[in-house]
Design an enzyme around this catalytic site. Structure first.
Site, short mmCIF file in Angstrom:
data_model
loop_
_atom_site.label_atom_id
_atom_site.label_comp_id
_atom_site.label_asym_id
_atom_site.label_seq_id
_atom_site.Cartn_x
_atom_site.Cartn_y
_atom_site.Cartn_z
N CYS A 157 -35.14 47.60 -18.52
CA CYS A 157 -35.70 46.34 -18.01
C CYS A 157 -36.92 45.90 -18.80
O CYS A 157 -37.43 44.79 -18.59
CB CYS A 157 -36.05 46.48 -16.53
SG CYS A 157 -34.63 46.88 -15.52
N HIS B 79 -34.52 38.16 -11.85
CA HIS B 79 -34.71 39.32 -12.72
C HIS B 79 -33.45 39.59 -13.54
O HIS B 79 -32.71 40.54 -13.26
CB HIS B 79 -35.09 40.54 -11.85
CG HIS B 79 -35.36 41.79 -12.62
ND1 HIS B 79 -35.82 41.79 -13.92
CD2 HIS B 79 -35.27 43.10 -12.25
CE1 HIS B 79 -35.98 43.06 -14.33
NE2 HIS B 79 -35.64 43.86 -13.34
#
Lengths: 389, 133
Positions: free
Chosen positions: A88, A338
């Site tokens: 991420c 996200h």
């Protein structure tokens, strides 16, 4: 080393974008950033290099080698291009690669694009794909998901510091409130603390509103040296004051102190030293609220709260626009969205928007210095950038 | 996961075999050849006793691929008596687990890869069967 500036930013809306492919999303964000920078007007028809932040494309759309694919798709066939991967934190790591390239003098104009396509596959597949950020041999084989790993941290945090679950509510409330005025955000509706408190558990104590959503999206930035930025008209150059990365064990269970977020402490301390600033100088903080517990630990590791007191900043409203340390000013991971490998670049884009004074209703008044932080895994890779005008 | 990837981990999965650092004495799991405490080479095998206490836990309500049929299940961080913390599933629970609860290793089926794939066995932890002396 040369001073590096961000001269252009671009982004796509975030959400379930079934009509747009990964290459189209990247194209949209990069073209917007190139137009924002005014590259064509300045007689620059292409960047010298492209750094792509992406985590999952080989798994979710069976596509690797995004550097060449996207460069060609943008009409930039021939330029230097490759993907940077750090789960991420891929977007932040790709942005850092771009900063390093320009700072070193080897590249004059660098393009950075964080892009992720998550919604082409089903829930089981995306859960398994995200779990590749954890240790396959010693974590994932036992059935832990990314949500579960964050739940293990949150459970321990609540136990050690005797913090009730409601204490985290305002992280979600604040993110949703800020997303209302962001036309690109995935969830543009405010929620009440009551909504958070009643939400279904997905891995206790993590509930639906502790967790950020799966979505598609792309964000981009154009970088160049400070001296070149001065020659480009119509651009407010935003300087990169510090660009740092810290790492920790890949496995959560391998840390003596899993509530410390040591990789963030390492990268933030380095960033403060390089930029010559401290937490009191940061006007806004685009942190990595993939989960409310990560927002909490990030605030503590970055010097805004003592250990065990991160949620105090949420409860007291200090994280809101107008508060002592505004976070997630355009909705953060929770409400803006996200798209994992793109998230780090979205954080940069939001920080630049604030520093240019272009955040509209969400403008942090007098914003001069912003920090953006991007976390990979359970805190295994943490990339921190400090930006200033 | 391929057959060889699982086969290489046999000693860890079935026996909790880690390492002991000959330089600083740290007990290491999983094994990694460089000691995480002192960074010196550490390749002496050490087999853990397999007892410890719950450090944290959660329930996975929606399991990923390979775990669908087990959901919901409890995963935990267990702090072994020799020091390291490991990630594992809890099994044979009667009622809610709690932080600090004493647990011991057992060998169970961890996951399957469809009808044709590998069935992976390894450690899970359960509440102590017999009281400790």
């Amino acid at each position: 080393m040369r001073d590096v500036c961000i001269i252009g930013i671009g982004q796509t809306p975030l959400g379930e974008l079934w009509d747009r492919s990964l290459r189209h999303l990247a194209f949209d964000a990069l073209q917007a950033a190139a137009n924002d920078a005014g590259l064509a007007e300045a007689g620059i028809d292409r960047p010298d290099a492209l750094f792509v932040g992406n985590m999952l494309s080989a798994r979710t759309i069976d596509q690797a080698q995004l550097g060449a694919l996207i460069a060609d798709f943008c009409g930039w066939r021939g330029i230097e291009a490759a993907t940077v991967e750090a789960a991420c934190a891929s977007g932040g790591a790709a942005f850092q690669a771009g900063v390093r390239a320009v700072a070193s003098g080897m590249v004059d104009v660098a393009a950075v694009c964080g892009v992720e396509k998550m919604t082409d596959v089903g829930k089981d597949e995306i859960t398994s794909a995200l779990a590749t950020a954890a240790d396959a041999d010693y974590e994932v084989v036992h059935g832990v998901t990314f949500v579960a790993l964050n739940a293990l941290v949150m459970q321990r945090y609540m136990y050690e510091y005797d913090i009730p679950h409601e204490a985290f509510a305002n992280f979600a409330v604040n993110a949703h409130q800020n997303a209302v005025n962001n036309p690109n955000a995935m969830f543009r509706r405010a929620i009440k603390a009551e909504t958070y408190n009643k939400a279904a558990m997905i891995a206790p104590p993590v509930n639906l509103f502790d967790s950020s959503p799966v979505c598609d999206g792309a964000a981009a930035a154009i970088l160049c040296p400070l001296e070149m930025a001065r020659d480009l008209s119509n651009v407010i150059p935003v300087r990169v004051l510090a660009s740092t990365t810290g790492t920790d064990s890949l496995n959560l269970d391998d840390r003596h102190d899993m509530l410390s977020l040591n990789a963030a402490r390492i990268s933030v301390q380095k960033a403060y030293d390089i930029a010559g600033v401290g937490p009191e100088d940061i006007d806004l903080f685009e942190l990595h609220d993939a989960f409310t517990i990560m927002a909490t630990l990030s605030l503590e590791a970055s010097g805004f709260a003592e250990r065990g007191h991160g949620t105090d900043l949420a409860r007291s409203g200090e994280i809101a626009i107008g508060g002592r340390v505004p976070i997630c000013t355009m909705g953060g991971l929770k409400a803006r969205g996200h798209p994992v490998g793109a998230t780090g670049v979205y954080g940069i884009v939001d920080a630049v928007t604030q520093l240019r004074g272009e955040a509209g209703e969400n403008q942090v008044q007098g914003a001069g210095i912003a920090m953006a932080q991007n976390i990979g895994g359970t805190g295994s890779t943490v990339v921190t950038h400090i930006l200033g005008v | 996961m391929s057959v060889s990837q699982n086969w290489r981990l046999e000693r860890q999965r079935y026996r909790l075999q880690g390492e002991e650092c000959p330089h600083c004495g740290a007990k290491i799991f999983p094994p990694r050849d460089a000691c995480p405490e002192c960074a010196k080479p550490a390749q002496e095998p050490y087999t853990f006793v397999g007892k410890g206490e719950i450090y944290s836990y959660t329930t996975v309500i929606d399991g990923p691929l390979g775990f669908e049929y087990q959901s919901p299940y409890v995963v935990a961080l267990v702090k072994l008596d020799e020091g390291p913390i490991i990630t594992t599933q809890l099994t044979d629970l009667e009622g809610e687990p709690e932080i600090g609860m004493r647990v011991e290793m057992v060998t169970r089926k961890l996951r399957t890869d469809g009808d044709e794939g590998v069935i992976v066995y390894g450690y899970k932890f359960r509440p102590l069967l017999l009281p400790e002396a």
